[in-house]
Scaffold this motif. Structure first.
Motif, PDB file in Angstrom:
ATOM      1  N   THR A 169       0.852  -1.183   0.000  1.00 42.96           N
ATOM      2  CA  THR A 169       0.000   0.000   0.000  1.00 42.96           C
ATOM      3  C   THR A 169       0.890   1.235   0.000  1.00 42.96           C
ATOM      4  OG1 THR A 169      -0.103   0.242   2.405  1.00 42.96           O
ATOM      5  CG2 THR A 169      -1.697  -1.250   1.381  1.00 42.96           C
ATOM      6  N   TYR A 202      -4.689  -3.188   5.117  1.00 41.05           N
ATOM      7  CA  TYR A 202      -6.130  -3.006   5.310  1.00 41.05           C
ATOM      8  C   TYR A 202      -6.702  -4.223   6.025  1.00 41.05           C
ATOM      9  CZ  TYR A 202      -6.106   0.643   1.657  1.00 41.05           C
ATOM     10  OH  TYR A 202      -5.856   1.763   0.912  1.00 41.05           O
ATOM     11  N   THR A 211     -10.617  -4.370   6.670  1.00 38.58           N
ATOM     12  CA  THR A 211     -11.757  -3.464   6.567  1.00 38.58           C
ATOM     13  C   THR A 211     -12.958  -4.100   5.884  1.00 38.58           C
ATOM     14  OG1 THR A 211     -12.451  -1.307   5.671  1.00 38.58           O
ATOM     15  CG2 THR A 211     -10.856  -2.542   4.373  1.00 38.58           C
ATOM     16  N   LEU A 251     -10.040   3.598   4.291  1.00 41.13           N
ATOM     17  CA  LEU A 251     -10.350   3.126   2.944  1.00 41.13           C
ATOM     18  C   LEU A 251     -11.107   4.192   2.153  1.00 41.13           C
ATOM     19  CD1 LEU A 251     -10.461   0.894   0.787  1.00 41.13           C
ATOM     20  CD2 LEU A 251     -12.563   0.066   1.883  1.00 41.13           C
TER      21      LEU A 251
END
Length: 452
Positions: A375, A381, A383, A443
């Motif tokens: 990332t 993440y 999520t 996000l």
């Protein structure tokens, strides 16, 4: 004619049963560390889980492949990655207790998974503020050498004036064995009554009338089928972007799979056998190591050979290259340049330890191409996803973007994912801070950034 009608009716019933009659409660896609940890946490919470893995029960490739990962706790105050590691250790203890329950003897132990050893960190004077941030109020046991004299007295190391050395001492810091951990997680999942489908590759994933439709191909039988599920967790590592392309296409822009090379080296057997007991002990006590130079060189003892000589695993955390074919990347051979880089950086460290080793004493055994899911912030993440109408889908959780920091906190990532899919609450400060750093608000912001 009657027989034909009966056969057709029976066939239709089987198809109907497979696609409509049975709907799974929760499916986890990906049986590596992240997926297995999530499936275990859900199984521990009395959920009926199906874990789907494209490989067999014994891994032959992938980011979870291998026998050693660095497990380190040392970090600045309120560091989420320290929290993840320590939480994962505690969750692993629960797993071990569960596996031993009902057994006539202790068949499983933490020591099967973790090898406790000092962890050496090498920093530089231009990183002094970072070092101060780590050591300020540090509760984990450590030793610190800020100059060559200090390093020689405390660690028997020869360093330059610009170098700083820290050693972390903590139970279950050192290395962990992902191969054994995955095996125990799978055993726990099955012992809890949940199921694992091995050799099942997901070929497509969609949502129809509120139910997830998962098409899978059995790589052993050659047969395809459809699995329906109310809830899904995507934990397919670098394959996640492809997996969710029809329901969360933005992840292909937020996460980039990158190749990293790993070298496995050994010291020439005659040279190693000539070492004194003190020299051998010094070598073993000085691994794993993380050198925060421009490439972030790291190394650990992957395992010992049959003669009890250490096999060193070597990599560069920031030496990342683009991938043309994700399915083929695992088979890529290392270049001569990559092998030499591994030897040169290993030699420098071994010489720092005052061990009498030359470049020619280091032997390349084999190489391995690994994949990081990267990332922009280097933070993963965990999520829920956004649907195409920009509403949150509480029945789908995405775990990805580990950027090489997943293994040490794997059971903590699994706990976060399981809590999300079950809407469980945990109001502790560090849990909430970690959840926020990896969750839906982040996000949403990231999607807005790539849309600009």
């Amino acid at each position: 004619m009657k027989k034909i009608i009966i056969i057709i009716y029976t066939s239709m019933s089987i198809i109907s049963c497979d696609t409509k009659g049975k709907i799974e409660e929760i499916v986890v896609i990906g049986g590596g560390l992240m997926g297995s940890s999530t499936a275990w946490q859900l199984s521990k919470s009395k959920q009926n889980v199906l874990l789907i893995e494209q490989q067999d029960s014994i891994y032959t490739f992938g980011s979870s492949f291998g026998e050693a990962r660095i497990s380190r706790s040392l970090g600045p105050k309120e560091d989420i990655f320290s929290f993840l590691q320590q939480t994962s250790v505690n969750e692993t203890k629960d797993l071990i207790d569960f596996l031993n329950k009902g057994e006539s003897e202790q068949l499983h132990s933490m020591e099967n998974i973790y090898k406790t050893s000092p962890i050496t960190y090498i920093y530089y004077k231009n990183q002094l503020n970072e070092v101060k941030g780590i050591l300020d109020g540090q509760k984990d046991k450590y030793e610190y050498a800020s100059d060559p004299k200090d390093a020689q007295e405390k660690f028997g190391m020869k360093i330059s004036d610009s170098t700083i050395v820290i050693r972390e001492f903590k139970q279950y810091s050192g290395t962990l064995n992902p191969k054994i951990l995955i095996n125990k997680l799978h055993y726990g999942i099955q012992k809890s009554g949940s199921r694992i489908f091995y050799n099942n590759k997901v070929t497509s994933l969609s949502k129809v009338n509120g139910i997830y439709k998962i098409n899978v191909f059995n790589t052993k039988s050659g047969l395809s089928r459809t699995i329906m599920s109310k809830k899904v967790i995507a934990a397919a590592g670098p394959y996640n972007g492809i997996l969710v392309k029809d329901i969360a296409p933005y992840f292909s822009s937020l996460i980039s799979p990158k190749r990293l090379f790993l070298s496995f080296l050994r010291i020439n057997p005659d040279k190693y056998d000539s070492f004194s007991i003190d020299q051998k002990n010094k070598l073993r006590e000085s691994y794993p190591v993380a050198n925060f130079n421009s490439e972030i060189f790291y190394s650990m003892i992957e395992k010992n050979d049959p003669q009890d000589r250490p096999i060193l695993k070597v990599g560069g955390h920031l030496l990342r290259t683009d991938i043309n074919n994700l399915n083929a990347v695992w088979e890529l051979d290392l270049s001569e340049q990559e092998i030499n880089w591994s030897k040169e950086n290993s030699l420098e460290y071994l010489n720092n330890l005052n061990l009498p080793i030359k470049f020619s004493d280091l032997e390349f055994i084999r190489g391995y191409s690994c994949v990081y899911s990267v990332t922009s912030s280097e933070v993963p993440y965990v999520t829920r996803i956004l649907k195409t109408n920009k509403k949150i889908d509480s029945n789908f959780v995405f775990i990805g973007g580990m950027s090489g920091v997943g293994a040490k906190g794997s059971l903590a990532y699994g706990l976060l994912a399981a809590d999300l899919i079950l809407s469980k609450k945990n109001n502790s400060f560090m849990y909430q801070k970690t959840k926020s750093a990896m969750g839906i608000d982040r996000l949403i912001n990231d999607i807005e950034d790539i849309s600009k």
